[in-house]
Design a protein around this motif. Structure first.
Motif, PDB file in Angstrom:
ATOM      1  N   ARG A   1      17.036   1.673  68.098  1.00  0.00           N
ATOM      2  CA  ARG A   1      16.593   2.715  67.320  1.00  0.00           C
ATOM      3  C   ARG A   1      16.771   2.302  65.558  1.00  0.00           C
ATOM      4  NH1 ARG A   1      19.401   6.762  68.488  1.00  0.00           N
ATOM      5  NH2 ARG A   1      21.067   6.514  67.001  1.00  0.00           N
ATOM      6  N   GLU A   2      17.929   1.980  65.273  1.00  0.00           N
ATOM      7  CA  GLU A   2      18.069   1.302  64.114  1.00  0.00           C
ATOM      8  C   GLU A   2      17.532  -0.172  63.801  1.00  0.00           C
ATOM      9  OE1 GLU A   2      21.781   1.768  62.448  1.00  0.00           O
ATOM     10  OE2 GLU A   2      22.306   3.724  63.426  1.00  0.00           O
ATOM     11  N   MET A   3      17.353  -0.764  64.833  1.00  0.00           N
ATOM     12  CA  MET A   3      16.637  -2.285  64.689  1.00  0.00           C
ATOM     13  C   MET A   3      15.198  -2.260  64.495  1.00  0.00           C
ATOM     14  SD  MET A   3      18.624  -4.741  64.252  1.00  0.00           S
ATOM     15  CE  MET A   3      17.607  -6.017  64.512  1.00  0.00           C
ATOM     16  N   ASP A   4      14.583  -1.069  65.227  1.00  0.00           N
ATOM     17  CA  ASP A   4      13.155  -0.756  64.992  1.00  0.00           C
ATOM     18  C   ASP A   4      12.999  -0.466  63.783  1.00  0.00           C
ATOM     19  OD1 ASP A   4      12.539  -1.195  67.610  1.00  0.00           O
ATOM     20  OD2 ASP A   4      12.427   0.884  68.185  1.00  0.00           O
ATOM     21  N   CYS A   5      13.809   0.369  62.870  1.00  0.00           N
ATOM     22  CA  CYS A   5      13.736   0.802  61.727  1.00  0.00           C
ATOM     23  C   CYS A   5      13.705  -0.501  60.552  1.00  0.00           C
ATOM     24  CB  CYS A   5      14.576   1.836  61.254  1.00  0.00           C
ATOM     25  SG  CYS A   5      14.238   3.368  62.140  1.00  0.00           S
TER      26      CYS A   5
ATOM     27  N   GLY B   1       8.697   2.783  59.064  1.00  0.00           N
ATOM     28  CA  GLY B   1       9.054   2.749  60.356  1.00  0.00           C
ATOM     29  C   GLY B   1      10.015   4.021  60.479  1.00  0.00           C
ATOM     30  N   PHE B   2      10.305   4.748  59.556  1.00  0.00           N
ATOM     31  CA  PHE B   2      11.248   6.096  59.837  1.00  0.00           C
ATOM     32  C   PHE B   2      10.540   7.065  60.438  1.00  0.00           C
ATOM     33  CE2 PHE B   2      15.292   7.890  59.279  1.00  0.00           C
ATOM     34  CZ  PHE B   2      15.095   9.127  58.893  1.00  0.00           C
ATOM     35  N   HIS B   3      10.874   7.734  61.506  1.00  0.00           N
ATOM     36  CA  HIS B   3      10.115   8.913  61.840  1.00  0.00           C
ATOM     37  C   HIS B   3      11.050  10.283  62.196  1.00  0.00           C
ATOM     38  CE1 HIS B   3       6.507   6.582  63.623  1.00  0.00           C
ATOM     39  NE2 HIS B   3       7.474   5.301  63.654  1.00  0.00           N
ATOM     40  N   SER B   4      10.541  11.157  61.467  1.00  0.00           N
ATOM     41  CA  SER B   4      11.453  12.403  61.611  1.00  0.00           C
ATOM     42  C   SER B   4      11.244  13.339  62.828  1.00  0.00           C
ATOM     43  CB  SER B   4      11.244  13.127  60.202  1.00  0.00           C
ATOM     44  OG  SER B   4       9.786  13.412  60.186  1.00  0.00           O
ATOM     45  N   HIS B   5      10.482  12.825  63.741  1.00  0.00           N
ATOM     46  CA  HIS B   5      10.424  13.404  65.106  1.00  0.00           C
ATOM     47  C   HIS B   5      11.567  13.438  65.879  1.00  0.00           C
ATOM     48  CE1 HIS B   5       6.095  13.746  64.548  1.00  0.00           C
ATOM     49  NE2 HIS B   5       5.829  12.720  64.349  1.00  0.00           N
TER      50      HIS B   5
ATOM     51  N   TYR C   1      19.111   5.123  55.494  1.00  0.00           N
ATOM     52  CA  TYR C   1      18.136   4.430  54.791  1.00  0.00           C
ATOM     53  C   TYR C   1      18.278   4.653  53.200  1.00  0.00           C
ATOM     54  CZ  TYR C   1      14.728   2.284  57.440  1.00  0.00           C
ATOM     55  OH  TYR C   1      13.665   1.508  58.274  1.00  0.00           O
ATOM     56  N   THR C   2      19.002   5.944  53.134  1.00  0.00           N
ATOM     57  CA  THR C   2      19.083   6.225  51.525  1.00  0.00           C
ATOM     58  C   THR C   2      20.244   5.289  50.920  1.00  0.00           C
ATOM     59  OG1 THR C   2      18.836   8.609  51.924  1.00  0.00           O
ATOM     60  CG2 THR C   2      19.706   7.995  50.040  1.00  0.00           C
ATOM     61  N   LYS C   3      21.283   4.841  51.568  1.00  0.00           N
ATOM     62  CA  LYS C   3      22.133   3.902  51.262  1.00  0.00           C
ATOM     63  C   LYS C   3      21.499   2.596  51.329  1.00  0.00           C
ATOM     64  CE  LYS C   3      26.675   2.285  52.259  1.00  0.00           C
ATOM     65  NZ  LYS C   3      27.886   2.280  53.238  1.00  0.00           N
ATOM     66  N   LEU C   4      20.620   2.294  52.021  1.00  0.00           N
ATOM     67  CA  LEU C   4      19.819   1.107  52.042  1.00  0.00           C
ATOM     68  C   LEU C   4      18.999   0.813  50.721  1.00  0.00           C
ATOM     69  CD1 LEU C   4      19.504  -1.707  53.579  1.00  0.00           C
ATOM     70  CD2 LEU C   4      17.327  -0.371  54.742  1.00  0.00           C
ATOM     71  N   LEU C   5      18.240   1.642  50.341  1.00  0.00           N
ATOM     72  CA  LEU C   5      17.471   1.767  49.335  1.00  0.00           C
ATOM     73  C   LEU C   5      18.073   1.777  47.964  1.00  0.00           C
ATOM     74  CD1 LEU C   5      14.558   4.213  50.411  1.00  0.00           C
ATOM     75  CD2 LEU C   5      14.671   1.781  50.467  1.00  0.00           C
TER      76      LEU C   5
ATOM     77  N   ASP D   1      19.825  16.738  65.391  1.00  0.00           N
ATOM     78  CA  ASP D   1      19.555  16.932  64.192  1.00  0.00           C
ATOM     79  C   ASP D   1      20.574  16.180  63.320  1.00  0.00           C
ATOM     80  OD1 ASP D   1      17.618  18.924  64.270  1.00  0.00           O
ATOM     81  OD2 ASP D   1      18.880  20.424  64.223  1.00  0.00           O
ATOM     82  N   GLU D   2      21.798  16.185  63.828  1.00  0.00           N
ATOM     83  CA  GLU D   2      22.932  15.435  63.426  1.00  0.00           C
ATOM     84  C   GLU D   2      22.325  13.792  63.337  1.00  0.00           C
ATOM     85  OE1 GLU D   2      27.833  14.034  64.259  1.00  0.00           O
ATOM     86  OE2 GLU D   2      26.481  15.832  65.254  1.00  0.00           O
ATOM     87  N   GLU D   3      21.918  13.343  64.348  1.00  0.00           N
ATOM     88  CA  GLU D   3      21.178  11.852  64.614  1.00  0.00           C
ATOM     89  C   GLU D   3      20.376  11.559  63.348  1.00  0.00           C
ATOM     90  OE1 GLU D   3      19.679  10.611  67.984  1.00  0.00           O
ATOM     91  OE2 GLU D   3      21.124   9.206  68.331  1.00  0.00           O
ATOM     92  N   MET D   4      19.451  12.447  63.175  1.00  0.00           N
ATOM     93  CA  MET D   4      18.393  12.232  62.037  1.00  0.00           C
ATOM     94  C   MET D   4      18.921  12.381  60.846  1.00  0.00           C
ATOM     95  SD  MET D   4      15.080  11.855  61.649  1.00  0.00           S
ATOM     96  CE  MET D   4      14.639  12.139  62.869  1.00  0.00           C
ATOM     97  N   GLU D   5      19.772  13.092  60.322  1.00  0.00           N
ATOM     98  CA  GLU D   5      20.625  13.187  59.188  1.00  0.00           C
ATOM     99  C   GLU D   5      21.331  11.793  58.911  1.00  0.00           C
ATOM    100  OE1 GLU D   5      20.059  15.552  56.696  1.00  0.00           O
ATOM    101  OE2 GLU D   5      18.633  16.437  58.051  1.00  0.00           O
ATOM    102  N   LEU D   6      21.967  11.445  59.780  1.00  0.00           N
ATOM    103  CA  LEU D   6      22.571  10.024  59.671  1.00  0.00           C
ATOM    104  C   LEU D   6      21.627   9.026  59.664  1.00  0.00           C
ATOM    105  CD1 LEU D   6      25.253   8.470  60.037  1.00  0.00           C
ATOM    106  CD2 LEU D   6      24.868   8.181  62.372  1.00  0.00           C
ATOM    107  N   MET D   7      20.433   9.006  60.122  1.00  0.00           N
ATOM    108  CA  MET D   7      19.457   7.778  60.092  1.00  0.00           C
ATOM    109  C   MET D   7      19.050   7.945  58.387  1.00  0.00           C
ATOM    110  SD  MET D   7      18.808   5.777  62.336  1.00  0.00           S
ATOM    111  CE  MET D   7      17.460   5.276  62.159  1.00  0.00           C
TER     112      MET D   7
END
Length: 460
Positions: free
Chosen positions: A147-151, A9-13, A94-98, A84-90
């Protein structure tokens, strides 16, 4: 599918897309290495799902006009850097989650189910933790929540179960294959929770132009603090609702009452879903090891005598006898009753762990005193939670969430829990306004009576 981002569910668009997630839509992966594709507008249309809509969209033009002013150019650059900043934060989240909330990579993190549960809880605290008023959610917080609940919820799209089915081939032959479908508990509860979320956010959105307003008590002087609404001491830091001197109009009062009834029903449904999910979770052995030796020691002599005497048992009468005055006392009684309930269950069953207690009916409880006491303890616990809707989690519930390893149950439990909390807060906020309205109308009536009395009284 690209190979740059491996998260469901993670889109980099860029975030100019509408953050809508049709139920059980298979999430796509995009290539995070192609910078141009990252910032290209999403080819998807503006379709909206049942539960989420985008509050704001940022469209970056592919080509800048030569006549564009420097101010507009700088605005586009700022919007791109914000994306870009928002994408890096997401990506970081997700990295922290995994990694199970352990960024060191040493394998000391929690299991994935607990990490996802904590992520949903922390997201709710971030978005709604500072919201204490009946007003629409700010656009930036609405966008973050969607955004984050979608992911996080898109993970449920990959939790499936297999069932045998017959597949017809083009040549007319048939083959037995295993088809996938969403797991039954997710298929039943997730759409319901999404609908409840939409209704709760709709209640907040309906108060865009209300007749009431709020005053921050921290910025009020001593004379200004003497208003018709008196807040309890445990909520002194919350903003104070204010209404006109004559009170709210009949239309606004009816609307508030309707919204309160709606939020109360949503709270009950979310609480039922949460209770059903918690009941399906396995009881940790660490909790069973801390149980008292007997149920009588757990609940105390007074409660035990009331529960074991007579054929008729009324949990309401027992709670009236206990006369609980605070949620702290109610939580203590809930922990004791729940522990005693599992002691009686263990004594009444052949195994030490009972995962499907609902299969034991009242008819089966007639022949065993331990089953009778366990059934009565369960009814007392349910009545206690209904009387104190804002009651915190019991020790057993906390232990189940901490040791749970089922990702689907973790998502459903945390999702229903935060919606239950939001619904309870909305009911509380509406009650504050209704109390302020009642006091204002009472004061206005007294002032009018004094004015009439002063007009008809003889002049001295």
């Amino acid at each position: 599918m690209g190979d740059g981002s491996g998260f469901p569910g993670f889109h980099s668009h860029s975030y100019d897309r509408v953050y809508s997630r049709p139920l059980f839509r298979v999430a796509s992966f995009s290539d995070s290495g192609d910078e141009q594709e990252r910032h290209a507008p999403s080819p998807r249309g503006h379709s909206q799902s049942m539960s989420r809509t985008a509050s704001s969209k940022v469209t970056a033009p592919s080509r800048l006009s030569p006549s564009m002013s420097m101010k507009k150019l700088q605005q586009v650059v700022d919007e791109k850097s914000m994306e870009d900043e928002e994408m890096e934060l997401m990506k970081e989240k997700y990295t922290k989650l995994l990694l199970g909330e352990d960024m060191s990579g040493g394998g000391k993190g929690v299991c994935t189910a607990v990490a996802i549960s904590n992520a949903i809880t922390n997201l709710y605290a971030t978005v709604f933790g500072t919201c204490h008023r009946l007003e629409p959610l700010p656009p930036e917080k609405r966008s973050m929540w969607n955004r984050e609940m979608d992911c996080l919820l898109s993970i449920c799209e990959y939790i499936v179960e297999f069932s045998p089915t017959v597949q017809a081939m083009p040549d007319g032959s048939t083959h037995d294959v295993m088809a996938t479908s969403p797991r039954s508990d997710i298929l039943m509860n997730l759409p319901a929770l999404e609908k409840l979320e939409t209704m709760l956010l709709g209640i907040l959105d309906s108060f865009d132009k209300p007749e009431f307003w709020y005053a921050d008590q921290r910025n009020q002087s001593f004379n200004e603090s003497k208003k018709s609404f008196q807040r309890s001491e445990d909520k002194w830091w919350l903003p104070e609702p204010c209404v006109p001197d004559s009170g709210l109009s009949d239309r606004m009062h009816r609307e508030l009452q309707q919204k309160r009834d709606q939020a109360s029903q949503i709270h009950k449904m979310a609480m039922e879903i949460n209770s059903s999910i918690l009941s399906e979770m396995q009881v940790p052995l660490s909790y069973l090891e801390t149980l008292p030796k007997s149920g009588r020691v757990g609940v105390g002599d007074a409660i035990y005598r009331y529960m074991s005497s007579g054929d008729q048992f009324s949990p309401e009468h027992l709670l009236n006898f206990l006369n609980l005055s605070s949620e702290h006392e109610a939580l203590e009684i809930a922990d004791r009753v729940e522990a005693a309930m599992y002691v009686w269950r263990r004594k009444a069953s052949t195994t030490h762990v009972v995962s499907k207690w609902e299969n034991v009916t009242e008819l089966n409880a007639d022949g065993d005193k331990n089953l009778v006491l366990a059934s009565r303890a369960r009814s007392l616990l349910l009545c206690l939670k209904q009387r104190f809707p804002g009651l915190s989690q019991t020790t057993l519930d906390t232990s189940k969430i901490q040791y749970n390893k089922d990702i689907g149950q973790a998502i459903l439990e945390s999702y229903s829990r935060v919606l239950e909390s939001l619904a309870h807060n909305i009911v509380s906020w509406i009650d504050d306004i209704l109390i302020a309205d009642e006091n204002a109308k009472r004061g206005h009536k007294i002032r009018m009576q004094k004015q009439v009395f002063s007009q008809i009284s003889p002049q001295r």
